[in-house]
Design a protein around this motif. Structure first.
Motif, mmCIF file in Angstrom:
data_model
loop_
_atom_site.group_PDB
_atom_site.id
_atom_site.type_symbol
_atom_site.label_atom_id
_atom_site.label_comp_id
_atom_site.label_asym_id
_atom_site.label_seq_id
_atom_site.Cartn_x
_atom_site.Cartn_y
_atom_site.Cartn_z
ATOM 1 N N CYS A 48 0.827 -1.203 0.000
ATOM 2 C CA CYS A 48 0.000 0.000 0.000
ATOM 3 C C CYS A 48 0.863 1.255 0.000
ATOM 4 O O CYS A 48 1.975 1.253 0.511
ATOM 5 C CB CYS A 48 -0.981 0.001 1.170
ATOM 6 S SG CYS A 48 -0.202 -0.084 2.788
ATOM 7 N N ASP A 49 0.332 2.327 -0.593
ATOM 8 C CA ASP A 49 1.102 3.552 -0.718
ATOM 9 C C ASP A 49 0.493 4.703 0.066
ATOM 10 O O ASP A 49 0.917 5.854 -0.067
ATOM 11 C CB ASP A 49 1.280 3.936 -2.201
ATOM 12 C CG ASP A 49 -0.054 4.054 -2.929
ATOM 13 O OD1 ASP A 49 -0.055 4.573 -4.063
ATOM 14 O OD2 ASP A 49 -1.098 3.632 -2.367
ATOM 15 N N ILE A 64 9.629 -0.346 -11.330
ATOM 16 C CA ILE A 64 9.660 -1.126 -10.094
ATOM 17 C C ILE A 64 8.235 -1.207 -9.581
ATOM 18 O O ILE A 64 7.584 -0.182 -9.378
ATOM 19 C CB ILE A 64 10.566 -0.470 -9.034
ATOM 20 C CG1 ILE A 64 11.993 -0.468 -9.544
ATOM 21 C CG2 ILE A 64 10.473 -1.232 -7.704
ATOM 22 C CD1 ILE A 64 12.981 0.174 -8.610
ATOM 23 N N PHE A 65 7.735 -2.425 -9.406
ATOM 24 C CA PHE A 65 6.361 -2.572 -8.961
ATOM 25 C C PHE A 65 6.264 -2.322 -7.471
ATOM 26 O O PHE A 65 7.022 -2.876 -6.689
ATOM 27 C CB PHE A 65 5.838 -3.970 -9.276
ATOM 28 C CG PHE A 65 5.913 -4.315 -10.737
ATOM 29 C CD1 PHE A 65 6.504 -5.487 -11.159
ATOM 30 C CD2 PHE A 65 5.371 -3.453 -11.690
ATOM 31 C CE1 PHE A 65 6.567 -5.809 -12.508
ATOM 32 C CE2 PHE A 65 5.445 -3.770 -13.042
ATOM 33 C CZ PHE A 65 6.046 -4.946 -13.454
ATOM 34 N N VAL A 70 -4.089 -4.410 -17.589
ATOM 35 C CA VAL A 70 -3.843 -5.009 -16.284
ATOM 36 C C VAL A 70 -4.183 -3.952 -15.232
ATOM 37 O O VAL A 70 -4.339 -2.776 -15.541
ATOM 38 C CB VAL A 70 -2.373 -5.446 -16.098
ATOM 39 C CG1 VAL A 70 -2.026 -6.579 -17.027
ATOM 40 C CG2 VAL A 70 -1.435 -4.280 -16.273
ATOM 41 N N TRP A 71 -4.304 -4.381 -13.996
ATOM 42 C CA TRP A 71 -4.566 -3.444 -12.902
ATOM 43 C C TRP A 71 -3.264 -3.137 -12.181
ATOM 44 O O TRP A 71 -2.510 -4.040 -11.817
ATOM 45 C CB TRP A 71 -5.549 -4.041 -11.903
ATOM 46 C CG TRP A 71 -6.941 -4.093 -12.384
ATOM 47 C CD1 TRP A 71 -7.545 -5.113 -13.048
ATOM 48 C CD2 TRP A 71 -7.932 -3.069 -12.257
ATOM 49 N NE1 TRP A 71 -8.851 -4.797 -13.334
ATOM 50 C CE2 TRP A 71 -9.111 -3.550 -12.858
ATOM 51 C CE3 TRP A 71 -7.929 -1.786 -11.693
ATOM 52 C CZ2 TRP A 71 -10.284 -2.792 -12.918
ATOM 53 C CZ3 TRP A 71 -9.107 -1.039 -11.743
ATOM 54 C CH2 TRP A 71 -10.261 -1.540 -12.358
ATOM 55 N N GLU A 72 -3.011 -1.856 -11.966
ATOM 56 C CA GLU A 72 -1.903 -1.452 -11.123
ATOM 57 C C GLU A 72 -2.536 -0.795 -9.903
ATOM 58 O O GLU A 72 -2.932 0.370 -9.955
ATOM 59 C CB GLU A 72 -0.990 -0.462 -11.857
ATOM 60 C CG GLU A 72 0.248 -0.106 -11.052
ATOM 61 C CD GLU A 72 1.042 1.034 -11.668
ATOM 62 O OE1 GLU A 72 0.476 1.810 -12.465
ATOM 63 O OE2 GLU A 72 2.236 1.154 -11.336
ATOM 64 N N ARG A 89 7.267 -10.437 -8.271
ATOM 65 C CA ARG A 89 6.614 -10.923 -7.063
ATOM 66 C C ARG A 89 5.347 -10.153 -6.728
ATOM 67 O O ARG A 89 4.544 -10.586 -5.919
ATOM 68 C CB ARG A 89 7.581 -10.909 -5.885
ATOM 69 C CG ARG A 89 7.749 -9.567 -5.200
ATOM 70 C CD ARG A 89 8.785 -9.603 -4.130
ATOM 71 N NE ARG A 89 10.118 -9.596 -4.693
ATOM 72 C CZ ARG A 89 11.193 -10.031 -4.066
ATOM 73 N NH1 ARG A 89 11.087 -10.542 -2.852
ATOM 74 N NH2 ARG A 89 12.373 -9.980 -4.626
ATOM 75 N N LYS A 90 5.184 -8.985 -7.320
ATOM 76 C CA LYS A 90 3.964 -8.220 -7.071
ATOM 77 C C LYS A 90 2.895 -8.498 -8.123
ATOM 78 O O LYS A 90 1.796 -7.951 -8.060
ATOM 79 C CB LYS A 90 4.278 -6.724 -7.112
ATOM 80 C CG LYS A 90 5.207 -6.249 -6.023
ATOM 81 C CD LYS A 90 4.459 -5.617 -4.888
ATOM 82 C CE LYS A 90 5.417 -5.076 -3.844
ATOM 83 N NZ LYS A 90 4.762 -4.405 -2.755
ATOM 84 N N VAL A 91 3.239 -9.341 -9.097
ATOM 85 C CA VAL A 91 2.300 -9.552 -10.201
ATOM 86 C C VAL A 91 1.506 -10.819 -9.950
ATOM 87 O O VAL A 91 2.062 -11.898 -9.736
ATOM 88 C CB VAL A 91 3.044 -9.634 -11.555
ATOM 89 C CG1 VAL A 91 2.026 -9.777 -12.687
ATOM 90 C CG2 VAL A 91 3.912 -8.407 -11.749
#
Lengths: 427, 563, 275
Positions: free
Chosen positions: A330-331, C11-12, C39-41, C74-76
């Motif tokens: 989360c940001d 960088i995700f 895609v969703w970010e 790893r965030k995908v």
């Protein structure tokens, strides 16, 4: 001076509603019937009080603080909204609307407390009741992994072991069993104390279920308890008229977690083949149950709800705040009526400190010290009225007893202001 | 705000209008004789116009419904709709969120819905959820038949005091009618037991289910409440229970005076003949015969729709039985001194013989009972299926072809266990309007609902289907599609749905009854009640009462009692 | 075989939900079209092209399309969602729900995977060279229908509740696993070559699990049957000897639990039940 009666205590999940309070010059001067924790809350809530909103430690006006909060939340790609368990249901409801609008992830403190109970229930169901059912009918009470003498001081007298109901007239007509890893003060009041080996409640629960079904135990000892003792216990459980199992973090937070609860559910379900048996989680905060209820009716899910794609998605382990933080997902964060910094694991706190945090609370906490925006709010149940749900999901109305300090709004009011401004920015 | 709905084919059975081409004029939320030329015009040419739907029995709000939601995340995650500028996010299939419920009812053209069972101690929760259901007007029934104070008074023969207590509790908790659920059985469930007949004893109260039902029927008469007692019978879900159902109806026959005085709900679940699941047969013909010959009874269907459902009732022991039959997860939640609730997920399967017979029973009841004014369309949502399937039920009622099509796919043995195949009656649009709007509004005595006469609330549904050209018997799929997404739904004179989409959202009204009572009688009874409260309950009497300001939009209805 | 390479170009930080990264979605598309896939970010919709450098040419069908992802993803999440065929090779750590509802094809990860690998899997193969998280092959919360078919191989360690509600297929973990492997299992096979933290096969009704390493104890309602020389996995025979337990009797279960005798001397007392 005036006396207000039938006050609902805003501290723990017992939500005792028979408190009597004397108010003089807008101060609470006497509390009757409340336990020690209750009296402390009613008389010392002004300690460490915050009186003015702050941005980066500097005092600002309420409007400036709200504008900054709105800016942070509107720009965030994955904002988290957490806490909620110590404020009114009305405030939490606004929180849900905000989370949905900004596509954030909303979670409440159940995820670090009785979240496993809910998860266990989602796989296995649960047989439960309201507290009065226990008071009126239960002749056998088990406290498993909880210590009401300290955590819910009036529970035993008002609702369980020592309560007086229509069919059961008091402690003498009940058998009380305590299962815990050490002899707590609650255990000292029990008829039978079972000292279970730490982190092996799961085996004991399943062995009990097997013994209830009349199965023979192949092992001589399970979880530190001899097999004959387990079989004896099973007999006791079957031959009661109405049994009630109260459980706490000893089950939900020891090895097994949700599966411990599932095992307890399976045991209680099995017991219903022979007698009447119920179980109930000892909820901690006074409105964590309310947070679960309002989140569930508004989103379908009781905690850990992700709105990032415009609709609710739930998956503890993914969408629970502790996990979101630990992964650094989360940001931005909005914390309401909670102090995660004081209890969360180090990695999570490190990540929380890296992002802009907005906190709504009435007093200084570890979380307010790392927050970019701090907005002081009123104390629900003392300065603001509202709805709250007891540990058995009975809904009560918290009262307003005194006026809040001038200029300090309630959580609900602040959240409404934030929501209004967000609606102007976010379609 | 003025509206003129022009040229539609109007079905308004309360005013005896049967497919007449006429205009409907709306002003300031009400139906009026005429409007000015500046009115907004809705062209309803070749469309079907009806009053907004009135659902007399649905589980839409409160602790039981919410328990169902919490229990079933797997019900929600596949059925989602992102939020829009007008609507909140929608989620859930059989146990949807509050917002989803309001929007889905509105899309069907329904504008009034009653929560069928609220336990008094948790009714504050019911209202908090009702507050969050958009668009529809709503209310709730209070479950009172296993209530200790009621049982105390009834078993002591204190009918007047019982009536006074119920008058007070309806007022205090903002309810609409007396709900009865497995009388006596649910009290015994507090000990893990149940009743099996109307004349079983319910210790320690010295009372029987029959006496509870009769007592509450008398109370209802004294209070002159707008709706009759609303009864979920003993032995629900048990093969052979049609006899209990008829006995229950008969138990108050002598107390009637020309008008209905008992409503039996979701009769499908109470219409089983045979003596075991293997020998299960339809008991619908026997029940229909009784209902046809006894005008004091009204019923609603509880029609099965194949697919996912979530069973949830106040019948704790029945729900436990269902769990044991299916092995599905089970939640039980007793309420002190008042009752219970149980939730078990369930799936109705075409090839399952029992489910196929159940399906048949509901339709047989609807087709064999002659007077549509005493029969209401429900699926006991979500017990027999979600309310979004009402159009499917309507298609079955209007078309033998639709029924035959389904009968081809169901378990073959089921056909011989009922009489559905031999029935060729087909409902007309007029009759559908009766069983979904006119009759339900009448049974609830909601004067301004369920019809389009001058003075009625402007709750109107317009469907894109031409009743003069379509043959519902053959084109039942068209009927189903049209009724699923209203061309227009109007609520209080505001257009809320257009072409099946929500175009406006606001909160409707929660109505409740305020029975009149002498202050002395109220004071006397409350004195006794507050003494009992200390022993029976774990909350104070003061905190039990719900303030009117807790309702988002409160509409009290004063009821002149017959004390 | 057509190959498309994706390299993260940012960088995700917030979660990326990339259900569109599948051979089915890439087949027959030009690079420009692939770059436009959504895609969703976090809470925003972005295109694949905004997040990844994309190169190569996919095949005409999913079957001859291979996707290579080079970098830390790893965030995908949800890579391989509902894929029916083709291959995905991930050279780095990968996020949750890898291969969700997969029906065919092959996913290989040269790194660690997160939790919920192969959730709702109906076929195909997933191979993780590194470690994996919890809930491998498990269904969604509250659902009782887990992995149906397919094979999942973890070379490293795996977490808790692998094979939860499994009703077919095979899971092999070469390293250690956490607690509750095979919980609520109905059918299928789980092989753990390393150690198990415990509570193996809880609530299982069928299927079989073998643990070649150490396990602290067997749950109380598993009954000891006999000593078995080997454990059959597909066509292979894995040498024992094993203690064979049946359970979970609390659920009237007939699942089979094979536990290595050599690594579990503390379970010797069960031998007294041999007749």
């Amino acid at each position: 001076m005036r006396t207000i009666s039938n006050v609902v205590c805003p501290f723990c999940g017992s939500l005792c509603d028979d408190i009597e309070v004397d108010v003089e010059d807008n101060r609470i001067v006497k509390v009757r019937r409340g336990c020690a924790i209750s009296v402390t809350k009613f008389t010392k809530y002004n300690e460490e009080r915050i009186y003015k909103p702050r941005i980066n430690g500097k005092e600002v006006s309420l409007e400036e603080a709200i504008d900054e909060a709105v800016k942070i939340l509107a720009n965030a790609k994955y904002p988290a909204l957490y806490g909620w368990s110590s404020t009114s249901t009305e405030a939490i409801n606004i929180g849900v609307e905000i989370a949905e609008l900004i596509g954030g992830v909303m979670d409440n403190t159940a995820s670090v407390c009785h979240g496993p109970t809910i998860i266990g229930e989602q796989d296995a169901g649960i047989s439960t009741c309201t507290l009065g059912q226990v008071k009126n009918r239960a002749d056998l009470i088990i406290y498993w992994g909880c210590n009401p003498v300290h955590a819910h001081p009036r529970h035993m007298a008002r609702y369980s072991a020592a309560s007086k109901g229509r069919f059961i007239k008091g402690r003498k007509e009940r058998k009380v069993i305590v299962v815990d890893v050490r002899k707590t003060h609650t255990a000292k009041t029990a008829d039978i104390f079972i000292q279970v080996k730490p982190n092996s409640d799961y085996e004991l629960l399943t062995a009990l279920r097997w013994a209830v079904k009349n199965g023979e135990l192949e092992q001589e000892e399970i979880s530190g308890i001899p097999a004959e003792k387990i079989e004896e216990l099973a007999d006791m459980l079957i031959s009661c008229r109405f049994g009630a199992l109260f459980f706490g973090l000893g089950l939900t937070m020891s090895a097994g977690k949700a599966r411990n609860i599932e095992a307890a559910v399976a045991l209680v379900r099995e017991l219903n083949n022979y007698t009447k048996f119920v179980m109930m989680p000892m909820r901690g905060h006074f409105n964590v149950t309310g947070a679960n209820e309002v989140m569930a009716w508004a989103t379908g899910f009781p905690f850990a709800v992700d709105f990032s794609r415009g609709y609710p998605f739930y998956n503890p382990g993914d969408t629970t705040f502790v996990d979101v933080l630990t992964r650094g997902d989360c940001d931005a964060a909005l914390i309401v009526a909670s102090d995660p910094v004081s209890g969360f694991p180090a990695e999570a706190i490190r990540n929380l400190a890296k992002i802009p945090v907005i906190t709504l609370d009435h007093h200084e906490t570890l979380t307010t010290t790392i927050s970019k925006v701090v907005i002081p709010t009123t104390v629900v149940g003392i300065e603001t009225e509202g709805s709250a749900y007891r540990m058995d999901a009975v809904p009560l109305r918290l009262k307003k007893l005194v006026e809040p300090p001038p200029g300090i709004p309630s959580d609900e009011e602040v959240l409404k202001m934030i929501l209004k401004k967000l609606k102007e920015r976010v379609k | 705000m003025e509206l003129l709905i022009k040229n539609g084919y109007v079905y308004d059975p309360i005013n005896k209008i049967d497919g007449e081409k006429m205009d409907i004029a709306v002003k300031d939320g009400k139906i009026v004789e005429s409007v000015s030329s500046s009115a907004k015009v809705i062209d309803a040419t070749n469309m079907l116009v009806m009053p907004g739907g009135v659902d007399i029995h649905s589980h839409i709000a409160g602790s039981k419904v919410n328990s169902g939601r919490i229990l079933r995340p797997e019900d929600h995650y596949k059925d989602v709709k992102p939020r829009t500028a007008i609507t909140r996010a929608e989620v859930g299939h059989t146990v949807p969120s509050t917002y989803t419920i309001g929007y889905r009812y509105a899309r069907l053209g329904y504008t009034t819905v009653i929560e069928a069972a609220s336990p008094p101690l948790k009714t504050r929760h019911t209202h908090e959820e009702l507050n969050d259901i958009p668009l529809i007007d709503k209310s709730c029934y209070l479950v009172l038949d296993n209530n200790w104070i009621v049982l105390d008074y009834l078993s002591q023969g204190e009918i007047n005091k019982c009536a006074a207590f119920i008058a007070w509790i309806l007022k205090a908790l903002k309810g609409y009618a007396i709900k009865i659920v497995n009388p006596g059985g649910v009290e015994l469930w507090g000990w893990g037991k149940n009743v099996e007949s109307l004349d079983d004893q319910v210790p320690p109260f010295d009372i029987t289910p029959r006496e509870i039902i009769r007592g509450l029927c008398k109370v209802n008469k004294i209070l002159n409440l707008p709706h009759t007692i609303h009864v979920h019978t003993n032995n629900l879900g048990k093969p052979g229970n049609y006899r209990t159902t008829i006995e229950t109806m008969d138990a108050v026959g002598d107390l009637a005076n020309g008008r209905p005085n008992i409503h039996i709900t979701h009769v499908q679940f109470c219409g089983y003949a045979g003596y075991s699941w293997i020998t299960l047969r339809s008991g619908a013909p026997e029940i229909a015969k009784y209902v046809n010959n006894h005008p004091h009874v009204t019923i609603d269907l509880g029609q099965i729709v194949f697919g996912e459902a979530t069973t949830m009732t106040g019948d704790g022991p029945f729900q436990y039985i269902l769990h044991n039959l299916t092995g599905n997860k089970w939640k039980n939640a007793d309420v002190e001194a008042e009752g219970s609730a149980g939730i078990v997920p369930y799936k109705y399967r075409r090839k399952n013989m029992v489910n196929a017979i159940q399906w048949s029973i509901g339709l047989e009841l609807a087709l064999l009972i002659k007077d549509p004014w005493r029969l209401f369309l429900t699926t006991d949502h979500p017990n027999a299926g979600p309310f979004t399937e009402y159009p499917r039920v309507i298609a079955w009622l209007m078309s033998t072809k639709a029924r035959e099509k389904t009968m081809e796919k169901i378990n073959k043995r089921a056909k011989k266990r009922g009489v559905l195949a031999s029935i060729d009656r087909e409902y007309t649009f007029y009759e559908i309007a009766i069983i979904t709007r006119a009759a339900t509004a009448k049974a609830l005595n909601l004067e301004n609902k369920g019809h389009l006469g001058v003075g009625a609330d402007a709750d109107i549904s317009i469907y894109n289907i031409n009743p003069m050209e379509i043959d519902p018997s053959k084109e039942y799929k068209k009927v189903r599609r049209a009724l699923k997404r209203a061309a227009y739904t109007i609520k209080g004179g505001e257009i809320i749905v257009k072409d099946g989409e929500i175009v406006k959202s606001f909160i409707g009204e929660t109505f409740w009854v305020k029975p009149t009572m002498s202050k002395d009688l109220e004071r006397e009874v409350l004195k006794e009640v507050s003494e009992k409260f200390k022993e029976y309950y774990t909350v104070s009497l003061e905190n039990y009462v719900i303030g009117e300001s807790e309702l988002a939009s409160s509409k009290p209805i004063t009821v002149k009692t017959n004390f | 075989m057509g190959e498309v390479t994706l390299k993260p170009k940012v960088i995700f930080k917030v979660p990326i939900i990339a259900e569109t990264i599948t051979p089915d979605n890439f087949a027959r598309k030009s690079i420009e079209e692939i770059a436009k896939l959504e895609v969703w970010e976090g809470n925003r919709k972005v295109t694949l092209g905004e997040l990844f450098e994309i190169a190569g040419t996919p095949g005409e069908t999913p079957t001859d399309t291979k996707i290579i992802i080079e970098g830390d993803v790893r965030k995908v999440r949800r890579i391989g969602y509902k894929m029916t065929d083709g291959q995905i090779l991930i050279k780095g750590p990968v996020g949750m729900y890898l291969g969700e509802k997969m029906e065919g094809g092959k996913i290989i990860v040269e790194g660690d995977a997160d939790s919920w690998v192969g959730t709702g899997m109906k076929g195909g193969q997933i191979e993780i060279k590194g470690n994996a998280g919890d809930y491998i092959g498990a269904p969604y919360r509250g659902d009782t229908k887990g992995m149906k078919k397919g094979t999942i191989i973890i070379h490293g360690n795996a977490g808790n509740e692998i094979g939860c509600w499994m009703r077919g297929g095979t899971i092999i973990v070469k390293g250690n696993v956490g607690a509750f492997p095979g919980i609520h299992m109905k059918k299928g096979t789980i092989l753990v070559e390393g150690d198990c933290a415990g509570r193996c096969g809880a609530m299982m009704k069928g299927g079989k699990i073998a643990v070649l390493g150490h396990i602290p104890s067997i749950l109380p309602r598993f009954t000891f049957d006999e000593i078995k020389k080997s454990f059959k996995l597909k066509k292979e025979k894995i040498k024992g000897p094993f203690y064979l337990f049946t359970g979970d009797l609390n659920e009237n279960g007939a699942g089979k639990l094979y536990v290595s005798i050599e690594k579990n001397k503390h379970l010797q007392f069960y031998e007294k039940y041999l007749e």
